[in-house]
Design a protein around this motif. Structure first.
Motif, PDB file in Angstrom:
ATOM      1  N   LEU A  57       0.908  -1.129   0.206  1.00  0.00           N
ATOM      2  CA  LEU A  57       0.069   0.015   0.195  1.00  0.00           C
ATOM      3  C   LEU A  57       0.720   1.193  -0.071  1.00  0.00           C
ATOM      4  O   LEU A  57       1.850   1.218   0.505  1.00  0.00           O
ATOM      5  CB  LEU A  57      -1.006   0.146   1.351  1.00  0.00           C
ATOM      6  N   PRO A  58       0.380   2.208  -0.477  1.00  0.00           N
ATOM      7  CA  PRO A  58       1.023   3.640  -0.398  1.00  0.00           C
ATOM      8  C   PRO A  58       1.166   4.049   1.228  1.00  0.00           C
ATOM      9  O   PRO A  58       0.249   3.704   1.782  1.00  0.00           O
ATOM     10  CB  PRO A  58       0.156   4.539  -1.240  1.00  0.00           C
ATOM     11  N   GLU A  59       2.193   4.873   1.206  1.00  0.00           N
ATOM     12  CA  GLU A  59       2.242   5.659   2.492  1.00  0.00           C
ATOM     13  C   GLU A  59       1.182   6.331   3.107  1.00  0.00           C
ATOM     14  O   GLU A  59       0.673   7.155   2.280  1.00  0.00           O
ATOM     15  CB  GLU A  59       3.652   6.401   2.620  1.00  0.00           C
ATOM     16  N   GLY A  60       0.965   5.819   4.273  1.00  0.00           N
ATOM     17  CA  GLY A  60      -0.389   6.475   4.872  1.00  0.00           C
ATOM     18  C   GLY A  60      -1.800   5.996   4.379  1.00  0.00           C
ATOM     19  O   GLY A  60      -2.889   6.427   4.698  1.00  0.00           O
ATOM     20  N   ALA A  61      -1.982   4.953   3.509  1.00  0.00           N
ATOM     21  CA  ALA A  61      -3.020   4.351   3.007  1.00  0.00           C
ATOM     22  C   ALA A  61      -4.029   3.732   4.142  1.00  0.00           C
ATOM     23  O   ALA A  61      -3.391   3.089   5.177  1.00  0.00           O
ATOM     24  CB  ALA A  61      -2.965   3.582   1.876  1.00  0.00           C
ATOM     25  N   ASP A  62      -5.177   3.647   4.012  1.00  0.00           N
ATOM     26  CA  ASP A  62      -5.948   2.852   4.870  1.00  0.00           C
ATOM     27  C   ASP A  62      -5.720   1.627   4.729  1.00  0.00           C
ATOM     28  O   ASP A  62      -5.545   0.841   3.846  1.00  0.00           O
ATOM     29  CB  ASP A  62      -7.612   3.139   4.427  1.00  0.00           C
ATOM     30  N   PRO A  63      -5.530   0.578   6.118  1.00  0.00           N
ATOM     31  CA  PRO A  63      -5.389  -0.844   5.897  1.00  0.00           C
ATOM     32  C   PRO A  63      -6.581  -1.419   5.396  1.00  0.00           C
ATOM     33  O   PRO A  63      -6.282  -2.744   4.991  1.00  0.00           O
ATOM     34  CB  PRO A  63      -5.149  -0.950   7.535  1.00  0.00           C
ATOM     35  N   ALA A  64      -7.661  -0.983   5.227  1.00  0.00           N
ATOM     36  CA  ALA A  64      -8.616  -1.666   4.734  1.00  0.00           C
ATOM     37  C   ALA A  64      -8.281  -2.099   3.356  1.00  0.00           C
ATOM     38  O   ALA A  64      -9.056  -3.031   2.606  1.00  0.00           O
ATOM     39  CB  ALA A  64      -9.880  -1.002   4.753  1.00  0.00           C
ATOM     40  N   LEU A  65      -7.265  -1.539   2.514  1.00  0.00           N
ATOM     41  CA  LEU A  65      -7.108  -1.950   1.235  1.00  0.00           C
ATOM     42  C   LEU A  65      -6.374  -2.960   1.177  1.00  0.00           C
ATOM     43  O   LEU A  65      -6.148  -3.388   0.044  1.00  0.00           O
ATOM     44  CB  LEU A  65      -6.277  -0.594   0.488  1.00  0.00           C
ATOM     45  N   LYS A  66      -5.900  -3.515   2.183  1.00  0.00           N
ATOM     46  CA  LYS A  66      -5.376  -4.854   2.267  1.00  0.00           C
ATOM     47  C   LYS A  66      -6.271  -6.158   1.945  1.00  0.00           C
ATOM     48  O   LYS A  66      -5.827  -7.150   1.929  1.00  0.00           O
ATOM     49  CB  LYS A  66      -4.389  -5.014   3.563  1.00  0.00           C
ATOM     50  N   THR A  67      -7.591  -5.674   2.141  1.00  0.00           N
ATOM     51  CA  THR A  67      -8.598  -6.777   2.193  1.00  0.00           C
ATOM     52  C   THR A  67      -9.359  -6.569   0.763  1.00  0.00           C
ATOM     53  O   THR A  67      -9.868  -5.522   0.616  1.00  0.00           O
ATOM     54  CB  THR A  67      -9.238  -6.476   3.219  1.00  0.00           C
ATOM     55  N   LYS A  68      -9.771  -7.758   0.276  1.00  0.00           N
ATOM     56  CA  LYS A  68     -10.506  -7.770  -0.840  1.00  0.00           C
ATOM     57  C   LYS A  68     -11.947  -7.158  -0.708  1.00  0.00           C
ATOM     58  O   LYS A  68     -12.597  -7.811   0.292  1.00  0.00           O
ATOM     59  CB  LYS A  68     -10.712  -9.166  -1.609  1.00  0.00           C
ATOM     60  N   PRO A  69     -12.553  -6.353  -1.481  1.00  0.00           N
ATOM     61  CA  PRO A  69     -13.926  -5.713  -1.026  1.00  0.00           C
ATOM     62  C   PRO A  69     -15.094  -6.803  -1.271  1.00  0.00           C
ATOM     63  O   PRO A  69     -14.507  -7.677  -2.501  1.00  0.00           O
ATOM     64  CB  PRO A  69     -13.836  -4.590  -1.843  1.00  0.00           C
ATOM     65  N   THR A  70     -16.161  -6.856  -0.587  1.00  0.00           N
ATOM     66  CA  THR A  70     -17.271  -7.591  -1.170  1.00  0.00           C
ATOM     67  C   THR A  70     -18.024  -6.507  -2.005  1.00  0.00           C
ATOM     68  O   THR A  70     -18.407  -5.362  -1.675  1.00  0.00           O
ATOM     69  CB  THR A  70     -18.189  -8.048  -0.165  1.00  0.00           C
ATOM     70  N   VAL A  71     -18.459  -7.024  -3.236  1.00  0.00           N
ATOM     71  CA  VAL A  71     -19.130  -6.202  -4.334  1.00  0.00           C
ATOM     72  C   VAL A  71     -20.600  -6.804  -4.681  1.00  0.00           C
ATOM     73  O   VAL A  71     -20.455  -8.007  -5.228  1.00  0.00           O
ATOM     74  CB  VAL A  71     -18.237  -5.791  -5.555  1.00  0.00           C
ATOM     75  N   GLY A  72     -21.580  -5.840  -4.189  1.00  0.00           N
ATOM     76  CA  GLY A  72     -22.806  -6.314  -4.861  1.00  0.00           C
ATOM     77  C   GLY A  72     -23.487  -5.858  -6.009  1.00  0.00           C
ATOM     78  O   GLY A  72     -22.864  -4.944  -6.613  1.00  0.00           O
ATOM     79  N   PRO A  73     -24.751  -6.237  -6.441  1.00  0.00           N
ATOM     80  CA  PRO A  73     -25.180  -5.636  -7.472  1.00  0.00           C
ATOM     81  C   PRO A  73     -25.704  -4.055  -7.262  1.00  0.00           C
ATOM     82  O   PRO A  73     -25.698  -3.727  -6.305  1.00  0.00           O
ATOM     83  CB  PRO A  73     -26.407  -6.374  -7.733  1.00  0.00           C
ATOM     84  N   GLY A  74     -26.193  -3.557  -8.359  1.00  0.00           N
ATOM     85  CA  GLY A  74     -26.680  -2.172  -8.256  1.00  0.00           C
ATOM     86  C   GLY A  74     -28.301  -2.279  -8.219  1.00  0.00           C
ATOM     87  O   GLY A  74     -28.686  -3.296  -8.228  1.00  0.00           O
ATOM     88  N   THR A  75     -28.805  -1.039  -8.149  1.00  0.00           N
ATOM     89  CA  THR A  75     -30.314  -1.122  -8.163  1.00  0.00           C
ATOM     90  C   THR A  75     -30.745  -0.082  -9.374  1.00  0.00           C
ATOM     91  O   THR A  75     -29.975   1.137  -9.338  1.00  0.00           O
ATOM     92  CB  THR A  75     -30.948  -0.671  -6.887  1.00  0.00           C
ATOM     93  N   GLY A  76     -31.987  -0.561  -9.813  1.00  0.00           N
ATOM     94  CA  GLY A  76     -32.439   0.324 -10.582  1.00  0.00           C
ATOM     95  C   GLY A  76     -31.610   0.423 -12.037  1.00  0.00           C
ATOM     96  O   GLY A  76     -30.739  -0.277 -12.437  1.00  0.00           O
ATOM     97  N   GLU A  77     -31.947   1.623 -12.919  1.00  0.00           N
ATOM     98  CA  GLU A  77     -31.436   1.777 -14.093  1.00  0.00           C
ATOM     99  C   GLU A  77     -30.244   2.485 -14.154  1.00  0.00           C
ATOM    100  O   GLU A  77     -30.371   3.747 -13.686  1.00  0.00           O
ATOM    101  CB  GLU A  77     -32.798   2.217 -15.327  1.00  0.00           C
ATOM    102  N   LEU A  78     -29.228   1.969 -14.464  1.00  0.00           N
ATOM    103  CA  LEU A  78     -28.031   2.836 -14.664  1.00  0.00           C
ATOM    104  C   LEU A  78     -27.941   3.854 -15.992  1.00  0.00           C
ATOM    105  O   LEU A  78     -27.736   2.836 -17.131  1.00  0.00           O
ATOM    106  CB  LEU A  78     -26.834   2.016 -14.632  1.00  0.00           C
ATOM    107  N   LYS A  79     -27.993   5.057 -16.090  1.00  0.00           N
ATOM    108  CA  LYS A  79     -27.970   5.788 -17.251  1.00  0.00           C
ATOM    109  C   LYS A  79     -26.816   6.424 -17.408  1.00  0.00           C
ATOM    110  O   LYS A  79     -26.371   7.058 -18.475  1.00  0.00           O
ATOM    111  CB  LYS A  79     -29.097   6.674 -17.197  1.00  0.00           C
ATOM    112  N   LYS A  80     -25.877   6.990 -16.345  1.00  0.00           N
ATOM    113  CA  LYS A  80     -24.706   7.571 -16.443  1.00  0.00           C
ATOM    114  C   LYS A  80     -23.567   7.087 -15.655  1.00  0.00           C
ATOM    115  O   LYS A  80     -23.730   6.239 -14.595  1.00  0.00           O
ATOM    116  CB  LYS A  80     -25.106   8.989 -16.353  1.00  0.00           C
TER     117      LYS A  80
END
Length: 217
Positions: free
Chosen positions: A93-116
């Protein structure tokens, strides 16, 4: 004296028989030497062919290794950690980065229609903002926006991805969404199909990425 010379010339005297025996012996010796030379040349040629075959096999194997490495290095939508093996090590990680970046995130689906294109900061970094034309290093997870089905992840390959940003080397949603993001950030990119891979193909429709920006040079 002249008679003896005449007899040798006619091939009848004892001296002539001895000479003939000597000539026969010399001829046999020369024939044997010629056979040995031929056998030696044939043996050398066989040795050269064997060495050439061995070298050719090694080159072919090395070429196969290169092809395998090249394929393994390419992003794969189905890359996962094999059963029984440990997960890849945490990224640097870059210096001073949040330690949470060491952990793979959980990613779920979006909601509604994505237009932009929508950029959501999940963790704000303290490093310099990414500029167009820089080489950036990222960890990311990509899923289909509608159902959250994963299709690509640098985490599963065990190696962050490095590429130029803002110059057309990646999809438009990344080029537009990551320029200006501070190094050390984790952002969620919700990308409509026209800024991703379109509406056809194995990976199509709107996409969602969670991207960690680890470096920019």
């Amino acid at each position: 004296m002249s008679e003896r010379v005449h007899n040798r010339s006619a091939g009848q005297g004892p001296g002539t028989k001895a000479e003939r025996r000597l000539a026969a012996q010399l001829a046999a010796k020369k024939a044997a030497e010629a056979r040995r030379r031929r056998q030696s040349m044939l043996g050398a040629a066989a040795g050269v062919l064997a060495v050439a075959a061995l070298i050719g096999g090694i080159v072919w194997l090395n070429s196969g290794d290169d092809d395998t490495k090249s394929t393994a290095a390419a992003p794969s939508a189905s890359a996962t950690v094999p059963a029984g093996e440990t997960a890849p090590p945490a990224p640097a990680l870059p210096e001073g980065a949040d330690p949470a970046l060491k952990t793979k995130p959980t990613v779920g689906p979006g909601t509604g229609e994505l237009k932009k294109l929508t950029v959501t900061t999940l963790i704000k970094g303290t490093g310099p903002a990414v500029k167009a034309g820089q080489q950036i290093t990222t960890n990311y997870v990509g899923v289909l926006y509608k159902d959250g089905k994963p299709f690509d992840s640098s985490w599963d390959r065990g190696q962050p991805a490095t590429f130029a940003i803002g110059v057309g080397q990646v999809i438009k949603g990344w080029d537009q969404g990551l320029v200006g993001v501070p190094v050390g950030s984790r952002v969620q990119l919700d990308i409509p199909a026209d800024l991703a891979y379109g509406d056809t193909g194995e990976v199509s429709g709107p996409l969602r990425f969670v991207v960690d920006v680890l470096a920019a040079r």
